[in-house]
Design an enzyme around this catalytic site. Structure first.
Site, PDB file in Angstrom:
ATOM      1  N   ASP A 189      -6.446  -7.723  11.405  1.00  0.00           N
ATOM      2  CA  ASP A 189      -6.342  -8.192  10.030  1.00  0.00           C
ATOM      3  C   ASP A 189      -6.350  -9.704   9.910  1.00  0.00           C
ATOM      4  O   ASP A 189      -5.731 -10.412  10.698  1.00  0.00           O
ATOM      5  CB  ASP A 189      -5.077  -7.627   9.379  1.00  0.00           C
ATOM      6  N   GLU A 238      -6.888   4.194   0.729  1.00  0.00           N
ATOM      7  CA  GLU A 238      -6.363   3.960   2.073  1.00  0.00           C
ATOM      8  C   GLU A 238      -5.039   3.253   1.930  1.00  0.00           C
ATOM      9  O   GLU A 238      -4.980   2.159   1.363  1.00  0.00           O
ATOM     10  CB  GLU A 238      -7.246   2.954   2.817  1.00  0.00           C
TER      11      GLU A 238
END
Ligand SMILES: Cc1ncc(COP(=O)(O)O)c(C=O)c1O
Lengths: 439, 267
Positions: B60, B49
């Site tokens: 995040d 990824e």
């Protein structure tokens, strides 16, 4: 004066969002992590049920009246009116408890939080106004409160940090990204992903994912509902124009909503022009931004060629945001409202002018609306005569901005006496408006 | 291009789970990130990824934020990400891009899909787009035969899990803790039930992400999921050796080896 029920999702106005939160089928929506969708669905349902529940609406009205002090006055600013040759009416949101319109939104969301059985609230804040309002409501409703604030802003607005702490809130400085309002929103969202089962996110403006733009609008729309009724009652006419400053857009949509279907009423939003749009240092999102997705909504965004958010600049921390509420993007695209930038310097001039003509020190955010609206009023005065009426939302008071004013105007040294520059500002404004009137 | 489903098929045939590794493009540099991803492929990642760094990454935690911000400060562009995709995809390992939505919209959804396919990319993971607000992406991905990897969370309703499983291609990304990315000491007990709920909604592979940082945790997750996704722990390897890429690559290699061994230990 009553809180109007929501029309959202009922398709009664082309200016409302559809059931999925899209305005004009394009703007808004919900570009959000799946982890938050259940919470946003729960919130949407709770808000719609609450707005249709007479008991909730009555409760909200009572809290607004007894605690926040609404309805706020619609005040005829006679000296300003004389200066521009039109009737200038100020919606005095600066006189609400905590000093701004923000308390309306926060009380609505806090009531809803209680109704939903959640025990903790989080909020983001730029200048600290929404943070202070959230901390205030949390104290009053006995909720735990954490406020995220860009580290740059905690240093600039130490007084508001102290106010929030005194009210019992925890203030978390955010160091990530540009360490300003947009990063505080990011951090609040990160908290929410992990705490959503017991925590409500009191979003501070009419932006973000559905249902926030519509829900915050519903909680703030008392501004315009009151002003419309007051104007009709006091002057027997609708205004020719209404005006407000636009950061995320809560005070503006709060004022505009009541007038959207009044086709003869011009609607003006004034965006922070910073050093001037041409310099690139501004936050005039609708005027100079491009369509994109930020914080869960499709709207105008200040962004670079790769879609990275560009840092915004404004002397007013409350307007310093690179996005804008999606309903404003739609009102602009649909041609129903006009959005115009006002520079830092123009806003500061208006701050001084209002202080010296009316004895009212406005928030610098609100000073943007004053600056822009006086030009509108001058034009309307010429077109329609002195009975032309303009309502300006005085969204907040300027106490919080005295640090900036001291620096900008060079105030604070008692030995100097009245500042010569300031006298000049007042004189210049009068001449300038006079000249415009003669053109 | 190679769809991620081939990696799952291979792993399944070997009686194990697939290991999927994440790194942001452009950290410590564009070329450095390519080198790092190739090391992860060599040492046993079954799919990669590639994070497209974004200014406002709300899902995040601090580790990925730090690397993505450094990549942006270093000037990484969307066009650089396409180059990273091409280089990594050339190893024949399925290569996905993980991105927040605005950079795609800005690049042009159709153009993004076309360029990603041309670079050999397998598809996109979209943490802030759900299928019900992703019609434009779904149309473009379908046209170019790209994987559409959507996320599910412990808070997802059964209806939404069914909708997501139905709309996903390649695999479903099960974000197994309620929280942002970041290595965690313990794996989540929410993961197993979540995987079961996705399984009962369709036969698309389910990979579990968020929090795995060592072989033992990978083995545990591999016991019930089709794939184990590791991000922050890989990023940590590079961050901990900032300024010394060879040392960072060594750390990456040994972590990958440990994790690859973990996904083989479970069953
Ligand atoms: C007094 C005042 N007016 C306006 C704003 C801008 O917010 P909005 O555009 O949501 O009304 C703020 C934000 O802090 C504020 O404090």
């Amino acid at each position: 004066m009553s809180v109007q029920p929501s029309t959202t999702g009922r398709g009664t106005s082309r200016y409302d969002a559809d059931e999925r939160g899209y305005f004009g089928q394009t703007w808004g929506g919900r570009f959000m992590p799946e982890a938050l969708v259940a919470a946003l669905d729960e919130l949407t349902e709770a808000w719609q049920e609450a707005m249709a529940d007479a008991a909730f609406v009555a409760d909200f009205e009572r809290v607004l009246r007894d605690y926040a002090g609404t309805p706020s006055r619609l005040y005829h600013a006679e000296r300003l009116s004389e200066l521009v040759g039109a009737r200038v009416l100020l919606k005095r949101e600066d006189l609400n408890h905590t000093g701004a319109h923000k308390i309306r939104n926060v009380l609505g969301q806090a009531l809803l939080t209680k109704r939903m059985g959640k025990t903790r609230v989080i909020a983001e804040t730029g200048a600290g106004q929404h943070g202070v309002a959230s901390a205030t409501a949390a104290a009053w409703f006995d909720l735990d409160c954490t406020v995220y604030m860009g580290a740059v802003d905690t240093r600039r607005q130490a007084l508001n940090v102290a106010r929030m702490q005194l009210l019992g809130a925890k203030v978390v400085p955010v160091e990530s990204g540009s360490a300003t309002l947009k990063d505080a929103i990011n951090e609040a969202l990160r908290d929410w992903v992990a705490s959503v089962d017991h925590t409500a996110y009191l979003f501070g403006t009419a932006a973000g994912p559905h249902p926030f733009p519509s829900m915050v609008r519903d909680f703030c729309r008392g501004i315009g509902d009151e002003a419309r009724e007051q104007c009709l009652e006091q002057y027997g006419v609708l205004p020719d124009a209404v005006a407000a400053c636009v950061g995320g857009g809560s005070n503006a949509i709060g004022l505009f909503t009541a007038f959207l279907e009044d086709e003869g009423v011009e609607i003006h939003g004034f965006e922070p022009g910073g050093d001037g749009v041409e310099t690139g240092r501004h936050a005039a999102t609708i005027h100079a931004g491009e369509a994109g997705v930020l914080h869960g909504a499709r709207t105008y965004v200040l962004q670079d060629d790769d879609g990275q958010t560009v840092e915004s600049h404004s002397i007013s921390a409350g307007l310093d945001y690179p996005g804008v509420g999606p309903q404003h993007s739609w009102l602009a695209a649909a041609g129903r409202a006009t959005y115009t930038p006002v520079t830092d310097a123009q806003a500061m001039d208006a701050m001084a002018l209002l202080s010296r003509t009316e004895g009212i020190i406005p928030a610098i955010e609100s000073a943007h609306a004053i600056a822009g609206a006086l030009d509108v009023a001058t034009r309307l005065g010429q077109e329609k005569g002195p009975d032309a009426t303009v309502i300006i939302n005085l969204s907040g008071r300027g106490d919080k901005d005295m640090g900036t004013a001291i620096e900008w105007f060079g105030l604070g040294d008692a030995d100097l006496g009245p500042d010569a520059d300031l006298e000049q500002v007042e004189a210049d404004a009068a001449t300038e408006l006079d000249t415009e009137a003669q053109q | 291009m190679t769809s991620t489903s081939t990696a799952f098929a291979t792993a399944r045939a070997e009686g194990r789970a697939a290991l999927i590794g994440y790194l942001p493009a452009g950290y410590p540099s564009v070329d450095g990130s390519i080198e790092a991803m190739k090391v992860m492929v060599e040492a046993g990642c079954d799919a990669i990824e590639i994070g497209l760094p974004y200014s406002d990454p709300v899902m995040d935690g601090p580790t990925i934020q730090a690397a993505a911000q450094a990549a942006l400060d270093g000037g990484v562009r969307t066009s650089d990400v396409m180059r990273v995709v091409a280089e990594v995809a050339a190893t024949d390992v399925p290569t996905l891009v993980m991105t927040y939505w605005n950079p795609v919209e800005r690049y042009g959804v159709e153009r993004f899909a076309a360029d990603l396919a041309a670079a050999g990319g397998a598809g996109l993971i979209t943490p802030d787009i759900t299928p019900d607000h992703g019609a434009e992406w779904i149309a473009a991905a379908d046209e170019h035969g790209l994987d559409k990897v959507f996320l599910v969370a412990p808070s997802s309703t059964d209806d939404r899990i069914a909708m997501t499983a139905h709309e996903s291609r390649g695999f479903v990304y099960a974000a197994a803790v309620m929280g942002v990315t970041g290595a965690r000491d313990a794996t989540s007990d929410l993961a197993g039930p979540l995987v079961d709920r996705v399984r009962s909604a369709g036969d698309v592979p389910v990979a579990v992400g968020i929090g795995v940082s060592n072989g033992d945790q990978a083995a545990e997750v591999a016991g019930f999921a089709d794939g184990v996704i590791v991000g922050s722990a890989f990023v940590r390897c590079l961050l901990d050796h900032e300024g010394d890429l060879p040392a960072g690559l060594d750390a990456l290699r040994s972590l990958t080896t440990d994790l690859a061994e973990g996904v083989r230990r479970a069953r």
